[in-house]
Design an enzyme around this catalytic site. Sequence first.
Site, PDB file in Angstrom:
ATOM      1  N   GLU A 121       0.520  -4.655  -5.934  1.00 51.04           N
ATOM      2  CA  GLU A 121       0.337  -4.493  -4.727  1.00 51.04           C
ATOM      3  C   GLU A 121       1.000  -3.784  -4.368  1.00 51.04           C
ATOM      4  O   GLU A 121       2.778  -4.194  -4.585  1.00 51.04           O
ATOM      5  CB  GLU A 121       0.823  -6.161  -4.041  1.00 51.04           C
ATOM      6  CG  GLU A 121      -0.709  -6.592  -3.571  1.00 51.04           C
ATOM      7  CD  GLU A 121       0.224  -5.840  -1.773  1.00 51.04           C
ATOM      8  OE1 GLU A 121       0.526  -4.999  -1.246  1.00 51.04           O
ATOM      9  OE2 GLU A 121       1.511  -6.554  -1.395  1.00 51.04           O
ATOM     10  N   CYS A 130       2.534  -5.052   4.175  1.00 55.02           N
ATOM     11  CA  CYS A 130       2.279  -4.469   3.864  1.00 55.02           C
ATOM     12  C   CYS A 130       0.593  -4.178   4.648  1.00 55.02           C
ATOM     13  O   CYS A 130       0.189  -2.859   4.447  1.00 55.02           O
ATOM     14  CB  CYS A 130       1.887  -4.183   2.245  1.00 55.02           C
ATOM     15  SG  CYS A 130       1.593  -5.552   2.155  1.00 55.02           S
TER      16      CYS A 130
END
Length: 476
Positions: free
Chosen positions: A249, A283
Amino acid sequence: MLKSHYPLYLANRPRESGRTLDVSDKYSGALATRVALADAALLDEAIAAAAAAARPMAEWPAYERQAVLEHCARRFEARAEEFAQALCVEAGKPIRDARGEVTRLIDTFRYAAGEAVRQHGDYRPLDIGPRAKGYWSLLKRVPVGPVSFISPFNFPLNLAAHKIAPAIAAGCPFVLKPASATPVGALLIGEVLAETALPAGAFSILPCRAADADALVRDERLKLLSFTGSPAVGWDMKARAGRKPVILELGGNAGCIVDEGSDLDFVVSRLVFGAYYQSGQSCISVQRIYAHASLYAALREKLTAAVRALKCGDPKQEDTFIGPMIAESEAQRLERWIGAAQQRGARLLCGGERRGAMLSPALLENVPADCELSTKEAFGPVAMLAAFDDFDAALDAVNASDYGLQAGVFTRDLGRIEKAWNRLEVGGVVIGDVPSFRVDHMPYGGVKQSGLGREGVAYAIEHLTEPRLLVVRSPA
């Protein structure tokens, strides 16, 4: 208040190492605490313990795993303010956001407790032709074995939880390396795990230098690596990991479309949250905003005023919205990116002033599409505005990125909702809200440079288990 020192956890037990890692208060810069620091030898010991625990963990009853996860959720809830205050200090996260992260930590473990006893198999007859008459099969999922986890600085509790809780539910021993800037949250989780009856060697939590952590990537005793962090580091790890599966990720520069007819007051409130929550160090922070020309000017005015009104300062204060970035060097980087965009014609609508690791929330317009501020992950309190006339062109603008984690679309047009879902090259499309929205059981992950695989408890368990087939021939 943080304790003056925290041990690491090796094979379920607190352990000193003779070496320490300093952890700073990210707002004041002062020393906040020290944690025990592992070296390569301790890491090898932890991996050996995890390998030895593979069978006991796989054979441990599901209700026992559930009980561990439920215990953790209760203890996290009882110690919630302690966890939040630690997070506020070591990560510089505003205290309200820190409390929100503790809530998500609890939610993740509670949901994992349910998943521990909800794993399913499959029955399938095999007699599709005469040669398979009397054959049938069962399929179950079994733990992959010991696994390695590397978690990032920006969500020291919740992103560690998204690795730890599914591993326990699946029956996988694990070795976790928390981010060196923010190791305390993971060690607090370790304190609670050490209270449980997990089989010996089921978990190790080891702050360590990157130079000593290579075995987490290369060691073949570890059967899967899950990493959350920067693309450069993540893809390099995947190249070095050999045969083991790698879950990545890796962040993004999320785009958000504001279509004609949107409720601007609501949209502005959500954009402020999405772009500037925890100083933009997420993010899925809103970085690129594409607004329909019919409402662009009004949105710009309202959003600029709202961003200017955000309180910056000490994250321990209840009304602080913007705290420090994780390090002064990161604030300096983003300050340079903003300056470079201005030199190429971008207009700074507000913010962008730096004091140490503090950067006031910045909003720009007319940023060239090839500026670093557009093409890379800012990971700080900054967002950019651009206008569009054609919805298809806005979709293309969102897709004109090396990243593809999540995207947000404010629209009331059902056809455009379907078009966005079909065309946006991202792991998740959020309609009527910002891409920064996440609930902890939903599938979460991206495409392109944003990574591989999905988190979210049930989806992580799929990665942490593998199918095993049983074929039975019935007696004639």
